[in-house]
Design a protein around this motif. Structure first.
Motif, PDB file in Angstrom:
ATOM      1  N   ASP A  10       0.812  -1.213   0.000  1.00  0.00           N
ATOM      2  CA  ASP A  10       0.000   0.000   0.000  1.00  0.00           C
ATOM      3  C   ASP A  10       0.847   1.264   0.000  1.00  0.00           C
ATOM      4  N   ASP A  11       2.069   1.178   0.500  1.00  0.00           N
ATOM      5  CA  ASP A  11       2.919   2.359   0.591  1.00  0.00           C
ATOM      6  C   ASP A  11       3.728   2.596  -0.680  1.00  0.00           C
ATOM      7  N   LEU A  12       3.566   1.736  -1.675  1.00  0.00           N
ATOM      8  CA  LEU A  12       4.313   1.857  -2.913  1.00  0.00           C
ATOM      9  C   LEU A  12       3.523   2.731  -3.883  1.00  0.00           C
ATOM     10  N   TYR A  13       4.131   3.815  -4.329  1.00  0.00           N
ATOM     11  CA  TYR A  13       3.470   4.739  -5.242  1.00  0.00           C
ATOM     12  C   TYR A  13       4.452   5.158  -6.319  1.00  0.00           C
ATOM     13  N   PHE A  14       3.977   5.168  -7.551  1.00  0.00           N
ATOM     14  CA  PHE A  14       4.814   5.581  -8.666  1.00  0.00           C
ATOM     15  C   PHE A  14       4.221   6.821  -9.300  1.00  0.00           C
ATOM     16  N   LYS A  15       5.029   7.840  -9.414  1.00  0.00           N
ATOM     17  CA  LYS A  15       4.597   9.072 -10.062  1.00  0.00           C
ATOM     18  C   LYS A  15       4.611   8.904 -11.581  1.00  0.00           C
ATOM     19  N   HIS A  16       5.575   8.107 -12.073  1.00  0.00           N
ATOM     20  CA  HIS A  16       5.743   7.915 -13.507  1.00  0.00           C
ATOM     21  C   HIS A  16       5.676   6.432 -13.868  1.00  0.00           C
ATOM     22  N   CYS A  26       7.542   2.550 -12.558  1.00  0.00           N
ATOM     23  CA  CYS A  26       6.849   1.308 -12.206  1.00  0.00           C
ATOM     24  C   CYS A  26       7.374   0.144 -13.039  1.00  0.00           C
ATOM     25  N   VAL A  27       7.553   0.352 -14.339  1.00  0.00           N
ATOM     26  CA  VAL A  27       8.066  -0.705 -15.215  1.00  0.00           C
ATOM     27  C   VAL A  27       9.460  -1.126 -14.764  1.00  0.00           C
ATOM     28  N   ASP A  28      10.307  -0.159 -14.472  1.00  0.00           N
ATOM     29  CA  ASP A  28      11.662  -0.450 -14.012  1.00  0.00           C
ATOM     30  C   ASP A  28      11.626  -1.232 -12.698  1.00  0.00           C
ATOM     31  N   TRP A  29      10.793  -0.800 -11.767  1.00  0.00           N
ATOM     32  CA  TRP A  29      10.655  -1.491 -10.477  1.00  0.00           C
ATOM     33  C   TRP A  29      10.163  -2.930 -10.683  1.00  0.00           C
ATOM     34  N   LEU A  30       9.160  -3.097 -11.537  1.00  0.00           N
ATOM     35  CA  LEU A  30       8.603  -4.418 -11.784  1.00  0.00           C
ATOM     36  C   LEU A  30       9.653  -5.352 -12.364  1.00  0.00           C
ATOM     37  N   PHE A  31      10.353  -4.891 -13.377  1.00  0.00           N
ATOM     38  CA  PHE A  31      11.396  -5.706 -13.999  1.00  0.00           C
ATOM     39  C   PHE A  31      12.468  -6.082 -12.979  1.00  0.00           C
ATOM     40  N   THR A  32      12.948  -5.103 -12.243  1.00  0.00           N
ATOM     41  CA  THR A  32      14.013  -5.327 -11.265  1.00  0.00           C
ATOM     42  C   THR A  32      13.562  -6.263 -10.151  1.00  0.00           C
ATOM     43  N   THR A  33      12.328  -6.101  -9.715  1.00  0.00           N
ATOM     44  CA  THR A  33      11.803  -6.928  -8.630  1.00  0.00           C
ATOM     45  C   THR A  33      11.673  -8.391  -9.060  1.00  0.00           C
ATOM     46  N   ILE A  34      11.126  -8.616 -10.237  1.00  0.00           N
ATOM     47  CA  ILE A  34      10.997  -9.996 -10.725  1.00  0.00           C
ATOM     48  C   ILE A  34      12.376 -10.588 -10.986  1.00  0.00           C
ATOM     49  N   GLN A  35      13.252  -9.788 -11.546  1.00  0.00           N
ATOM     50  CA  GLN A  35      14.619 -10.253 -11.817  1.00  0.00           C
ATOM     51  C   GLN A  35      15.316 -10.660 -10.517  1.00  0.00           C
ATOM     52  N   ARG A  36      15.172  -9.847  -9.479  1.00  0.00           N
ATOM     53  CA  ARG A  36      15.766 -10.171  -8.178  1.00  0.00           C
ATOM     54  C   ARG A  36      15.151 -11.462  -7.626  1.00  0.00           C
ATOM     55  N   GLY A  37      13.849 -11.620  -7.797  1.00  0.00           N
ATOM     56  CA  GLY A  37      13.181 -12.835  -7.337  1.00  0.00           C
ATOM     57  C   GLY A  37      13.656 -14.078  -8.062  1.00  0.00           C
ATOM     58  N   THR A  38      13.914 -13.933  -9.361  1.00  0.00           N
ATOM     59  CA  THR A  38      14.385 -15.100 -10.112  1.00  0.00           C
ATOM     60  C   THR A  38      15.807 -15.482  -9.715  1.00  0.00           C
TER      61      THR A  38
END
Length: 184
Positions: free
Chosen positions: A70-76, A80-92
């Motif tokens: 809930d505390d995650l907010y993206f202005k641009h 969000c795309v960069d965060w999503l890619f990086t997060t999934i990549q880190r998870g893999t």
């Protein structure tokens, strides 16, 4: 085998540990029971089949990858795309081979429920991306129309994120640059 598994969460934790160490292909009732220190029948009390166990584990791993708090907010949108890619990549990296193994397993097998869970998660990601796109005040007003909708754009971005991840690309900088040039 004195330890008693008291929750589904304990079993899923053991399954995640096995997936992290040995890969998804190593998850089965016997390995999870051994890891938990219980009889195999105890696992069946929570998961009627190996497929159900793997599906629940995959869903749990996906949740750990990118569940937006809930505390995650993206202005641009690009952020969000960069965060999503990086997060999934880190998870893999935490679960080597997970991304490719589970996608191939669900596509090549007759595990309809597994495919449905995976597709629902992908829809959730796409809905979240659309929400961020709609909130981005920097997006040019004339970019989208009936022939080029926001939903089409989200699908394009999502497919490219998944392709980059499946190819184990180190970054999504070309995708981010493409988004920048198209919508800003």
């Amino acid at each position: 085998m004195n330890k008693i598994v008291t929750s589904k969460e304990d079993i899923l934790k053991a399954s995640r540990e096995i997936a992290s160490k040995d890969g998804l292909q190593s998850i089965n009732m016997r390995n999870v029971a051994k890891h938990c220190g219980v009889a195999v029948g105890s696992i069946y009390n929570y998961f009627p089949s190996k497929a159900d166990l793997i599906i629940a584990t995959v869903e749990d791993i996906w949740k750990s990858f990118f569940h937006m708090g809930d505390d995650l907010y993206f202005k641009h949108f690009n952020d969000c795309v960069d965060w999503l890619f990086t997060t999934i990549q880190r998870g893999t990296k935490q679960y080597p081979g997970f991304f490719i193994a589970h996608a191939q397993g669900f596509q090549s097998s007759d595990v309809k429920q597994g495919r449905e869970v995976m597709e629902e998660y992908f829809k959730h990601i796409q809905r979240s991306l659309l929400m961020v796109l709609n909130q981005d005040q920097q997006v040019k007003q004339d970019v989208f129309n009936d022939d080029y909708t926001k939903e089409d754009f989200i699908q394009f971005v999502f497919v490219n994120i998944m392709n980059l991840l499946s190819q184990q690309q180190p970054s999504c900088h070309i995708l981010l640059e493409t988004i920048q040039r198209v919508i800003y």
